[in-house]
Scaffold this motif. Structure first.
Motif, mmCIF file in Angstrom:
data_model
loop_
_atom_site.group_PDB
_atom_site.id
_atom_site.type_symbol
_atom_site.label_atom_id
_atom_site.label_comp_id
_atom_site.label_asym_id
_atom_site.label_seq_id
_atom_site.Cartn_x
_atom_site.Cartn_y
_atom_site.Cartn_z
ATOM 1 N N GLU A 85 0.895 -1.009 -0.012
ATOM 2 C CA GLU A 85 0.025 0.063 -0.017
ATOM 3 C C GLU A 85 0.925 1.273 0.006
ATOM 4 O OE1 GLU A 85 -2.958 0.039 3.143
ATOM 5 O OE2 GLU A 85 -3.004 -2.100 3.194
ATOM 6 N N SER A 86 0.283 2.187 -0.554
ATOM 7 C CA SER A 86 1.169 3.504 -0.527
ATOM 8 C C SER A 86 1.323 4.219 0.862
ATOM 9 C CB SER A 86 0.478 4.505 -1.448
ATOM 10 O OG SER A 86 -0.609 4.960 -1.076
ATOM 11 N N ILE A 87 2.511 4.753 1.118
ATOM 12 C CA ILE A 87 2.687 5.414 2.409
ATOM 13 C C ILE A 87 3.257 6.881 2.300
ATOM 14 C CG2 ILE A 87 4.317 5.412 4.384
ATOM 15 C CD1 ILE A 87 4.827 2.364 3.808
ATOM 16 N N ASP A 88 2.695 7.482 3.075
ATOM 17 C CA ASP A 88 3.032 9.013 3.187
ATOM 18 C C ASP A 88 2.820 9.400 4.437
ATOM 19 O OD1 ASP A 88 3.651 11.656 2.467
ATOM 20 O OD2 ASP A 88 1.794 12.157 1.446
ATOM 21 N N ASP A 89 3.942 9.334 5.096
ATOM 22 C CA ASP A 89 3.906 9.643 6.519
ATOM 23 C C ASP A 89 5.301 10.178 7.097
ATOM 24 O OD1 ASP A 89 3.003 9.633 9.145
ATOM 25 O OD2 ASP A 89 2.840 7.338 9.440
ATOM 26 N N SER A 107 15.423 7.548 20.836
ATOM 27 C CA SER A 107 13.965 6.816 20.595
ATOM 28 C C SER A 107 13.506 7.172 18.942
ATOM 29 C CB SER A 107 13.035 7.028 21.694
ATOM 30 O OG SER A 107 12.886 8.427 21.492
ATOM 31 N N MET A 108 12.451 6.551 18.791
ATOM 32 C CA MET A 108 11.685 6.753 17.243
ATOM 33 C C MET A 108 10.237 6.964 17.611
ATOM 34 S SD MET A 108 13.585 4.316 14.933
ATOM 35 C CE MET A 108 14.786 3.332 15.307
ATOM 36 N N GLU A 109 9.668 7.722 16.790
ATOM 37 C CA GLU A 109 8.189 7.746 16.712
ATOM 38 C C GLU A 109 7.923 7.268 15.547
ATOM 39 O OE1 GLU A 109 6.353 11.535 17.815
ATOM 40 O OE2 GLU A 109 7.582 11.523 19.640
ATOM 41 N N VAL A 110 7.445 5.828 15.121
ATOM 42 C CA VAL A 110 6.976 5.331 13.945
ATOM 43 C C VAL A 110 5.484 4.850 14.092
ATOM 44 C CG1 VAL A 110 7.618 3.826 12.236
ATOM 45 C CG2 VAL A 110 9.513 4.701 13.804
ATOM 46 N N ASP A 111 4.713 5.345 13.214
ATOM 47 C CA ASP A 111 3.428 4.783 12.987
ATOM 48 C C ASP A 111 3.168 3.431 12.761
ATOM 49 O OD1 ASP A 111 0.755 4.523 11.169
ATOM 50 O OD2 ASP A 111 0.476 5.898 12.582
ATOM 51 N N SER A 112 2.229 2.610 13.471
ATOM 52 C CA SER A 112 2.010 1.202 13.202
ATOM 53 C C SER A 112 1.872 0.888 11.754
ATOM 54 C CB SER A 112 1.204 0.661 14.122
ATOM 55 O OG SER A 112 0.116 1.303 13.824
ATOM 56 N N LEU A 113 1.394 1.524 10.809
ATOM 57 C CA LEU A 113 1.034 1.379 9.415
ATOM 58 C C LEU A 113 2.489 1.370 8.669
ATOM 59 C CD1 LEU A 113 -1.883 3.388 8.806
ATOM 60 C CD2 LEU A 113 -2.155 1.169 9.089
ATOM 61 N N VAL A 115 5.404 0.561 9.830
ATOM 62 C CA VAL A 115 5.979 -0.629 10.596
ATOM 63 C C VAL A 115 5.559 -1.905 9.777
ATOM 64 C CG1 VAL A 115 6.515 -2.254 12.418
ATOM 65 C CG2 VAL A 115 6.824 0.328 12.752
ATOM 66 N N ALA A 116 4.139 -1.818 9.689
ATOM 67 C CA ALA A 116 3.658 -3.052 8.895
ATOM 68 C C ALA A 116 3.972 -3.173 7.616
ATOM 69 C CB ALA A 116 1.877 -2.779 9.088
ATOM 70 N N GLN A 117 4.058 -2.064 6.819
ATOM 71 C CA GLN A 117 4.537 -2.064 5.546
ATOM 72 C C GLN A 117 6.112 -2.267 5.463
ATOM 73 O OE1 GLN A 117 2.639 -1.555 2.362
ATOM 74 N NE2 GLN A 117 0.966 -2.185 3.792
ATOM 75 N N LEU A 118 6.802 -1.461 6.344
ATOM 76 C CA LEU A 118 8.239 -1.849 6.433
ATOM 77 C C LEU A 118 8.724 -2.227 7.783
ATOM 78 C CD1 LEU A 118 9.001 1.636 4.762
ATOM 79 C CD2 LEU A 118 9.055 -0.344 3.638
#
Length: 158
Positions: A85-89, A107-113, A115-118
C-alpha cells in the motif's frame, strides 16, 4: 580648629572601610557563571567536515540537519523497499550526539502502519546512524557537550 582636625581625622579612620577590596572566591565566580549560562543552547552545533567552517548558528544547524536527513534518505532509498500500500507519513527520530561525536538513536516515533509495511525500518535507521561519517561534537564555551535532535523523516512509498 583642633576640633575640626580631630573630627576629620576620626572620619578618615572610619571611612577606610570603603576602600577595602572584597575578595571573591573562584567558586563564587563559577557559581554565578553557571547560573547565567543558557544550558539549552550551544555555542557551536555538531558538524560534519563540510559544515565546520560555518560560524552562524542557524546556518550550522541547517547544514548539519540537511546532511543527516540526506544521508538517511539515501540509505533508505538504497534498500529498495517493497510495499503493498502507498505510504505518506512522517516518523520522528530522536538523535543523540555524544560529547565525543558518536551518534545514537535515543528513541523513534513510528506509526504502526509504516512498521506494518516496512517491518525493517527501525533496523535500517539504526544501521544508517551507525554508518554516519565523522561528526564533530557540539560545544559550549569550548567544551564538547551532548546534544539531542528531533529529526522528522518523511516516508513516501508507492
Amino acid at each position: 580648629m583642633k576640633k575640626t582636625l580631630l573630627i576629620l581625622f576620626l572620619t578618615a579612620l572610619t571611612s577606610c572601610e570603603y576602600f577595602e577590596k572584597q575578595k571573591v572566591s573562584s567558586e563564587e565566580i563559577l557559581s554565578e557563571e553557571t547560573r547565567e549560562l543558557n544550558w539549552q543552547e550551544v555555542d557551536q552545533y555538531p558538524a560534519f567536515e563540510e559544515c565546520r567552517e560555518l560560524m552562524e548558528s542557524d546556518a550550522a544547524k541547517t547544514c548539519f540537519g540537511n546532511k543527516v536527513a540526506n544521508y538517511f534518505y539515501a540509505r533508505l532509498e538504497a534498500k529498495h523497499p517493497v510495499v503493498t500500500e502507498s505510504i505518506d507519513d512522517t516518523l520522528y527520530l530522536y538523535l543523540r550526539i555524544s560529547e565525543k561525536g558518536i551518534p545514537a538513536i535515543d528513541s523513534m516515533e513510528v506509526d504502526s502502519l509504516v512498521v506494518a509495511q516496512l517491518p525493517e525500518i527501525k533496523n535500517w535507521l539504526k544501521q544508517s546512524v551507525d554508518s554516519l561519517p565523522k561528526i564533530y561534537p557540539a560545544s559550549k564555551r569550548g567544551i564538547p557537550v551532548v546534544t539531542k535532535f528531533k529529526m522528522p523523516i518523511v516516508i513516501q512509498a508507492e
